[in-house]
Design a protein around this motif. Structure first.
Motif, PDB file in Angstrom:
ATOM      1  N   UNK A   1       0.981  -1.208   0.069  1.00 26.67           N
ATOM      2  CA  UNK A   1      -0.151  -0.149  -0.224  1.00 26.67           C
ATOM      3  C   UNK A   1       0.823   1.203   0.008  1.00 26.67           C
ATOM      4  N   UNK A   2       0.545   1.945  -1.036  1.00 33.27           N
ATOM      5  CA  UNK A   2       1.536   3.535  -1.138  1.00 33.27           C
ATOM      6  C   UNK A   2       1.799   4.248   0.128  1.00 33.27           C
TER       7      UNK A   2
ATOM      8  N   UNK B   1      15.131  14.637  -0.133  1.00 31.11           N
ATOM      9  CA  UNK B   1      13.647  14.715   0.642  1.00 31.11           C
ATOM     10  C   UNK B   1      13.535  15.696   1.660  1.00 31.11           C
ATOM     11  N   UNK B   2      14.761  16.211   2.243  1.00 31.75           N
ATOM     12  CA  UNK B   2      14.695  17.314   3.116  1.00 31.75           C
ATOM     13  C   UNK B   2      15.145  18.499   2.472  1.00 31.75           C
TER      14      UNK B   2
ATOM     15  N   UNK C   1       5.390  10.693  -5.577  1.00 32.82           N
ATOM     16  CA  UNK C   1       5.129  11.214  -4.091  1.00 32.82           C
ATOM     17  C   UNK C   1       5.745  10.680  -2.979  1.00 32.82           C
ATOM     18  N   UNK C   2       6.779  10.073  -3.107  1.00 33.38           N
ATOM     19  CA  UNK C   2       7.880   9.756  -2.011  1.00 33.38           C
ATOM     20  C   UNK C   2       8.081  10.757  -0.942  1.00 33.38           C
TER      21      UNK C   2
ATOM     22  N   UNK D   1      12.599   5.570   7.347  1.00 30.01           N
ATOM     23  CA  UNK D   1      11.127   5.370   6.910  1.00 30.01           C
ATOM     24  C   UNK D   1      10.709   6.305   5.856  1.00 30.01           C
ATOM     25  N   UNK D   2       9.705   5.839   4.928  1.00 33.46           N
ATOM     26  CA  UNK D   2       9.287   6.765   4.093  1.00 33.46           C
ATOM     27  C   UNK D   2       7.888   6.208   3.725  1.00 33.46           C
ATOM     28  N   UNK D   3       7.162   6.995   3.080  1.00 37.47           N
ATOM     29  CA  UNK D   3       5.560   6.588   2.539  1.00 37.47           C
ATOM     30  C   UNK D   3       6.120   6.735   0.995  1.00 37.47           C
ATOM     31  N   UNK D   4       5.545   6.035  -0.141  1.00 36.09           N
ATOM     32  CA  UNK D   4       5.756   5.983  -1.332  1.00 36.09           C
ATOM     33  C   UNK D   4       4.794   7.145  -2.154  1.00 36.09           C
ATOM     34  N   UNK D   5       3.693   7.328  -1.523  1.00 41.54           N
ATOM     35  CA  UNK D   5       2.721   8.211  -2.023  1.00 41.54           C
ATOM     36  C   UNK D   5       1.899   8.921  -0.638  1.00 41.54           C
ATOM     37  N   UNK D   6       1.602  10.077  -0.845  1.00 45.43           N
ATOM     38  CA  UNK D   6       0.864  10.672   0.008  1.00 45.43           C
ATOM     39  C   UNK D   6      -0.435  10.031   0.642  1.00 45.43           C
ATOM     40  N   UNK D   7      -0.989  10.141   1.693  1.00 47.58           N
ATOM     41  CA  UNK D   7      -2.185   9.555   2.226  1.00 47.58           C
ATOM     42  C   UNK D   7      -3.378  10.249   1.469  1.00 47.58           C
ATOM     43  N   UNK D   8      -4.132   9.226   0.992  1.00 45.72           N
ATOM     44  CA  UNK D   8      -5.256   9.425   0.124  1.00 45.72           C
ATOM     45  C   UNK D   8      -4.958   9.392  -1.479  1.00 45.72           C
ATOM     46  N   UNK D   9      -3.686   9.134  -1.559  1.00 43.21           N
ATOM     47  CA  UNK D   9      -3.184   8.848  -3.074  1.00 43.21           C
ATOM     48  C   UNK D   9      -2.397   7.638  -3.339  1.00 43.21           C
TER      49      UNK D   9
END
Length: 429
Positions: free
Chosen positions: A147-148, A267-268, A385-386, A410-418
């Protein structure tokens, strides 16, 4: 020059003095790269176990030491080692006594380096690009299967397995031997709980590599380990083991840190990431700026002065140990300008020392650059969206005196909701 009555390289029994403390278990704020640069190009430091040394932090001073034949790698030149002030059980001793090119000088260095130099030419490394692209695509497919919006530990899931697979394939490490080798390699450069543990890990790792060499003698293949044991090379048994140790350990750990540090820096620094994504700045510039600003190696021990040597106004006495601070080299404003502390991929090309200098230039530099140049655009192209998971909490650094990298990312591959995942490009890029 002595340090308040205690010669560099000795062991302290009394209270610690004003020297900068280089100990990953007890962080000294003065050991941060920018602080080291401000302290001067050559700084007295205190290492774990009360061992003292010189730390070279200035770019020009470091370049001079790397090219100066008066500094040798032979531990027998270390005064405190010869006298027994530093015990053989010192946790860093295994790094200083291995029989490979990192501890060799002059003719021995050339002899130990030669069998591998032919395998790591830029042309031969370039031929690995299709396989690196294939492995990168497989790892990205694995990430895309989840899950992205769920957090992913990118070091463990992407930055670590890619260079491990590449180096293990190069050296013909069978699948069933890889997990144990990887575990031992990680333990080797972690902060040891005691001298006995450090030495035990080193012995077990050397035993595992000796087993791999025996297997390749019995059943050689088309790999670098088989080439090392082929007739015609004059490396001894211990030199073969320690050469493998260097190439497999350093060959993956440094590239893991390069990938993790680059992703974290981008990312920063979203403005810098936007420049790379748009094509205004090539990804090769991202790689070089990461190597300068947040290099995969923090400090590298030791070189020993054969005679009294003046370096940047400091007199390093015969028998003194010298470390090189690669994190400080990259932040030196005398070399990289007044904004050396900033991550800026538009920076005009400046030479850094992250891969060494002269005869001690890193053999694996072309391979590390290739892997990063393939992996970074593929990762950000696949997951536009990383983002960091918990951006307000900086990921912890690995507790290592030698390596410079994050313990996890720790990362998310796409913003929440996408939760949509982009399809894999047909060309695998």
């Amino acid at each position: 020059m002595d340090f308040d009555g205690v010669e560099p390289g000795g062991a302290l029994s009394g209270a610690y003095d004003s020297r900068v403390r280089l100990d990953p278990a007890e962080h000294d704020p003065r050991s941060d790269p920018d602080s080291l640069c401000a302290a001067g190009p050559v700084v007295p430091v205190l290492l774990p176990g009360g061992v003292t040394a010189w730390l070279v932090t200035g770019h020009q001073a470091g370049r001079a030491v790397l090219a100066d034949s008066r500094f040798v790698k032979d531990i027998g030149a270390w005064r405190a080692w010869r006298s027994g002030e530093v015990p053989r059980s010192w946790p860093l001793a295994p790094l200083l006594t291995v029989a490979n090119m990192t501890t060799a000088t002059a003719g021995d260095h050339t002899r130990l380096r030669a069998p591998l130099a032919r395998a790591f030419t830029a042309r031969r490394v370039a031929q690995l690009q299709p396989r690196v692209e294939e492995l990168t695509g497989e790892l990205l497919d694995g990430l895309a299967a989840g899950r992205a919006a769920d957090p992913v530990e990118l070091r463990a899931r992407f930055a670590h397995p890619l260079p491990v697979r590449v180096i293990c394939e190069l050296f013909g490490v069978p699948d069933d031997r890889r997990p144990r080798l990887q575990s031992l390699c990680g333990a080797l450069f972690a902060t040891p709980s005691g001298p006995a543990d450090a030495l035990a890990v080193h012995r077990e790792l050397r035993a595992a590599l000796a087993g791999l060499l025996r297997a390749k003698r019995d059943r050689p293949g088309d790999d670098l380990t088989s080439a090392l044991v082929a007739p015609g090379h004059d490396l001894s048994g211990s030199e073969l083991v320690d050469t493998l140790l260097l190439m497999i350990v350093a060959g993956h750990e440094t590239t893991v840190n390069l990938l993790v540090n680059a992703v974290h820096a981008l990312l920063t620094h979203p403005d810098q990431l936007a420049l790379a994504r748009s094509g205004q700045v090539p990804w090769s510039a991202v790689v070089e700026e990461t190597l300068r600003w947040d290099p995969p190696v923090a400090n590298f021990p030791f070189r020993y002065a054969l005679c009294d040597v003046d370096v940047a106004g400091r007199t390093i006495r015969a028998g003194d140990p010298v470390m090189l601070s690669y994190t400080a080299f990259g932040r030196d404003p005398q070399q990289h300008g007044p904004r050396a502390d900033r991550f800026d991929i538009t920076r005009p090309p400046t030479r850094h020392l992250t891969f060494g200098h002269g005869i001690h230039h890193c053999l694996g530099a072309p391979l590390a650059r290739l892997e990063a140049a393939v992996a970074l655009p593929a990762l950000f192209g696949r997951f536009p969206g990383l983002a960091l998971h918990g951006p307000g909490q900086p990921p912890p650094r690995r507790p290592s005196l030698v390596f410079n990298g994050l313990r996890e990312l720790p990362v998310v591959l796409a913003p929440r909701g996408d939760a949509r995942q982009p399809p894999r490009p047909r060309d695998g890029s």
